[in-house]
Every structure is written in C-alpha cells, then in structure tokens.
Design a protein around this motif. Structure first.
Motif, mmCIF file in Angstrom:
data_model
loop_
_atom_site.group_PDB
_atom_site.id
_atom_site.type_symbol
_atom_site.label_atom_id
_atom_site.label_comp_id
_atom_site.label_asym_id
_atom_site.label_seq_id
_atom_site.Cartn_x
_atom_site.Cartn_y
_atom_site.Cartn_z
ATOM 1 N N SER A 112 19.657 -33.823 -26.865
ATOM 2 C CA SER A 112 20.410 -34.135 -25.639
ATOM 3 C C SER A 112 20.600 -32.908 -24.762
ATOM 4 O O SER A 112 20.920 -33.033 -23.573
ATOM 5 C CB SER A 112 21.787 -34.714 -26.000
ATOM 6 O OG SER A 112 22.664 -33.707 -26.475
ATOM 7 N N ASP A 150 18.758 -32.637 -20.049
ATOM 8 C CA ASP A 150 20.032 -32.826 -19.338
ATOM 9 C C ASP A 150 20.259 -31.734 -18.299
ATOM 10 O O ASP A 150 21.018 -31.907 -17.349
ATOM 11 C CB ASP A 150 21.198 -32.833 -20.330
ATOM 12 C CG ASP A 150 21.495 -31.443 -20.868
ATOM 13 O OD1 ASP A 150 20.557 -30.806 -21.397
ATOM 14 O OD2 ASP A 150 22.647 -30.991 -20.774
ATOM 15 N N ASN A 177 21.892 -31.741 -12.759
ATOM 16 C CA ASN A 177 23.008 -31.707 -13.700
ATOM 17 C C ASN A 177 24.245 -31.095 -13.031
ATOM 18 O O ASN A 177 24.190 -30.034 -12.420
ATOM 19 C CB ASN A 177 22.602 -30.874 -14.925
ATOM 20 C CG ASN A 177 23.744 -30.673 -15.896
ATOM 21 O OD1 ASN A 177 24.557 -29.774 -15.722
ATOM 22 N ND2 ASN A 177 23.813 -31.500 -16.919
ATOM 23 N N SER A 202 23.072 -35.557 -17.726
ATOM 24 C CA SER A 202 24.253 -35.269 -18.539
ATOM 25 C C SER A 202 23.942 -35.491 -20.006
ATOM 26 O O SER A 202 23.454 -36.560 -20.383
ATOM 27 C CB SER A 202 25.412 -36.178 -18.119
ATOM 28 O OG SER A 202 26.447 -36.176 -19.078
ATOM 29 N N ALA A 229 19.100 -38.515 -21.408
ATOM 30 C CA ALA A 229 19.996 -37.453 -20.940
ATOM 31 C C ALA A 229 19.481 -36.842 -19.640
ATOM 32 O O ALA A 229 20.261 -36.502 -18.747
ATOM 33 C CB ALA A 229 20.135 -36.372 -22.014
#
Length: 439
Positions: free
Chosen positions: A382, A386, A391, A348, A343
């Motif tokens: 996750s 991320d 991001n 993401s 991630a």
C-alpha cells in the motif's frame, strides 16, 4: 463475458480515471467520489439511489465506525507532541547524535521513529522540517531534496512496519483478524530493505547534485532561529516506547490492550510528562482542534472507501476478483498488485487498504493463504503507488510545507516513496511465499 459486464468494467475504468484526474486538479474529494460512484452505479447494474444510499454510504459509515477512534487517538497523540515540542525534541536529538556526516540518513530516521511511535506523518513532517532546513543549509545540500528526505522517512518503512500503531496496520488487522505484529520476521526484513535501499539512493542523488554545483538556496519564507523550549529527546521518546509496548503486549496469545486505548494512553503520558512545555490553559482548545482534524482526515478516506463499496456491488466486481486471483505466480502477487493499484487510484495508502483489505482479503484467505502473510504484504504494498503526485500528503509536504514544486522535488520523492516500496513488495511476496510459517 456479456455486455452488461463489459459496460460495468468500462464504467469502473472511466470512473477510476476521473478519480485520479479530478483529484489532481484539486476538485473536492467528496464531489469526485460521489460523481465517480454514480458512474459505477449507472453502468454496473445498480439503481442509482440504492448505489449511493446503501452501497456508498454503507462503505463510508462502515469505515468511519471501524476506524474513527484510531484516527482520533492518533491525531490527539500528534497534537500532544506538537504543542509540547516533543516531536521536534526527538528529531533534534537523533540528528545531533548522527552529526553532519550522516545528516541525510538522520532526517528520515528521525521522521520514521516519530511515525513508528504513532504520531501522524503530517505532524512528524512539520516537526522535522525546520531541523532539516538547518541541516541542509549547513551541509550545502540542494533545498529541493528536503521533501524526499521527509516523505521517505514518514510514509514508507515506519508507516507499514510490524507493530506500528498506524491506520495502515490497523485496517488489515481488523479485516483479517490479525494483530499489529503480523508477519514480524519477513516484515522487518522487508522494512530494513526499504530503509537501506532508500538511504543509499538519497545519499547518491543528493551528493551527485551537489557535485554538479547545486547548493542550498534559501527561500524568503525560511526561518532559521527557534527560541522555543524543548524537552529532552529521551524523555520525549518515553511515551512512544510505552505506546508500542502496550499495544503489542499479549497474554496467552491475545493482545491485552486495544490499539485505540494504547495510543490514547500514550497521548496522556505525553501531556503529563511534558506538561511544563505546553500552555495548560489551551488543553481543551487543542483537544477540540485534534477532534476536528481527525473528523476531516477520516472523512476524506471514507469518501474513497465508499466509492470502493459501490465498485464491490457492481456486476463486474466478481469478474475482476476472478482475474486478480488468476494472476500468474504466487497468490500473494495478486494481493500486492491489487492493493498497490487500488492505493494508487485512491492516492492514499489508508484509503486503498480500506477498499482492498475487506474485498481481497477474504478471497485470498479462502485460497489458504495465511492471514499474517496477506496482512503484511497488503500493508507494505500500500506504500508504493499511493505516493503518486496526487497524494494529499505528498502535495502538502512538497508544495505547502517545503514550498517546492513537483517539477523540482518530485523526481527523488518518486524513487524513494514509489519505486523502493514497490521493490520491497516484491521481496515481501517472495519471503512470505518461501517462508509462510515464520513468525
């Protein structure tokens, strides 16, 4: 380990590094994904044409097919709450109920409740931002901490909680054959931990800065007067409650209503219940805009998932999976580490899950790890790496919406959206390892 495997591993590492660097520099995600996929194919024993035509596009189209309706209905729900001012009404109600003394907690709570109901994190952030602006101004809190309050509420605990109609819950469910409430007890304990620890850090950091003399300084773009009509907050909450109830309702142990249908039903209820607060002449226009937004959103994720499919086809992939399965400690530690690293590379959570769930999930199922445990640990983990600076959501909220720089705002964002979920992932691994049979 032979030379072809070493070359393949080197190609994967180089392509992952390029993926992060080029995305952070603002290069188009499709260009980056195709370039990095080509490197993986050329170094991984894959014919370049086959790698792009079969592996890359297979991953791209497969994720699109499996998840487009989820993205579409979620975007329609968000658009409905946006045009009716329903999301803002919920945020105003929650923040007003908590009052000035609890303002810092009320902002992430408002964001989280809206997000948990199925509204996209972008819509939730844009809805709560003008209210957060007022709250920070009245309390004299430094403006640069608004991005942290918003992103913590939207992209951590609510996004990955059991029962949430978000893509982060749907992807593991699809890959593992679980439902949205998988890992309920341990999951909610971990989510509560994120909320409590995050709010504690938020309050301490903001108050410490205020004690040192920092205060609210408005920017030229700030608007503090809103004459729009708003529905009642409780009325606006009704469609969210119905959505959550419907998509998690079971008969004989089976979920009765598919996620996509449940979220779409919630969208219709928003439009009907809050009809007086929207311009009915623009319904089809707004529906079209939601469709376009959903295609762009899922395609960006598909671009990264396609890259993961090429990695899966490389000669190094089985070696990497064996190494992941050999991580010391409980098997779920490998699940958490693998998911959060992927991630982070993708920038993401949904993109990382789109790669990790179908690749790592079956391997750990084969080891006898319960599917519900894998689902919830993947979902929670996750939400950590991320949120690194590249991001897309972090960039949009920090720079675009709040007009703050990463230098001024990202420090607290990092603590709340990376460190706190990472610690919660460790807690989740411990809980699911000790109590794997809890509902």
């Amino acid at each position: 380990m032979n030379g072809s495997v070493l070359l393949s591993i080197l190609g994967i590492l180089v392509s992952l590094g390029l993926l992060v660097v080029l995305i952070m520099r603002g290069i188009n995600i499709y260009v980056v994904a195709l370039l990095c996929s080509s490197i993986v194919a050329l170094t991984g024993g894959i014919n370049l044409y086959d790698g792009l035509k079969e592996s890359y596009m297979g991953g791209f189209v497969g994720f699109f097919k499996a998840n487009f309706l989820i993205f579409l209905t979620g975007t329609i729900m968000g658009k409905a709450y946006e045009i009716t001012n329903g999301a803002k009404a919920i945020a105003k109600m929650i923040i007003n109920k908590f009052g000035p003394s609890m303002a810092l907690i009320s902002i992430p709570l408002a964001c989280g409740i809206i997000s948990y109901g199925g509204v996209s994190v972008f819509v939730a952030s844009f809805a709560v931002f003008p209210i957060a602006l007022e709250v920070f101004k009245q309390a004299g809190y430094p403006r640069r901490f608004i991005p942290a309050a918003l992103t913590f509420g939207c992209s951590t605990w609510a996004m990955v909680a059991p029962g949430a109609p978000q893509i982060h819950n749907a992807v593991p469910a699809s890959a593992l054959g679980t439902d949205l409430m998988a890992g309920t007890v341990n999951g909610f304990i971990s989510i509560l931990f994120i909320l409590i620890l995050g709010c504690t850090i938020l309050i301490k950091v903001v108050n410490r800065a205020k004690a040192k003399g920092e205060t609210f300084v408005a920017k030229s773009i700030d608007v503090f007067h809103d004459d729009a009509q708003y529905p009642g907050g409780l009325t606006a909450l009704v469609p969210l409650f119905i959505t959550i109830f419907v998509i998690n309702m079971k008969i004989d142990g089976k979920v009765l209503v598919p996620l996509e249908f449940g979220v779409f039903l919630g969208s219709l209820i928003v439009i009907l219940l809050l009809n007086k607060y929207q311009d009915n002449s623009k319904i089809f226009y707004n529906l079209g805009e939601a469709c376009k937004q959903s295609v762009v959103s899922i395609s960006n994720t598909c671009a990264v998932v396609g890259f993961g499919a090429v990695v899966k086809a490389s000669v190094a992939f089985p070696v990497i999976i064996d190494a992941m399965l050999g991580i010391p400690g409980p098997p779920l530690a490998g699940v958490a580490i693998g998911t959060t690293v992927i991630a982070g590379i993708c920038g993401s959570a949904s993109g990382g899950l789109g790669i990790a769930a179908p690749l790592l999930g079956p391997a750990y199922l084969a080891l006898g790890v319960p599917a519900a445990s894998i689902h919830r640990v993947m979902t929670i983990s996750s939400a950590a790496l991320d949120s690194l600076p590249h991001n897309g959501y972090i960039v949009t909220v920090t720079n675009g919406l709040c007009n703050e720089s990463h230098k001024d705002a990202y420090g607290l964002v990092f603590w709340l959206t990376v460190v706190v979920p990472a610690i919660a992932s460790i807690l989740a691994v411990i809980l699911f390892s000790l109590f794997p049979n809890w509902p």
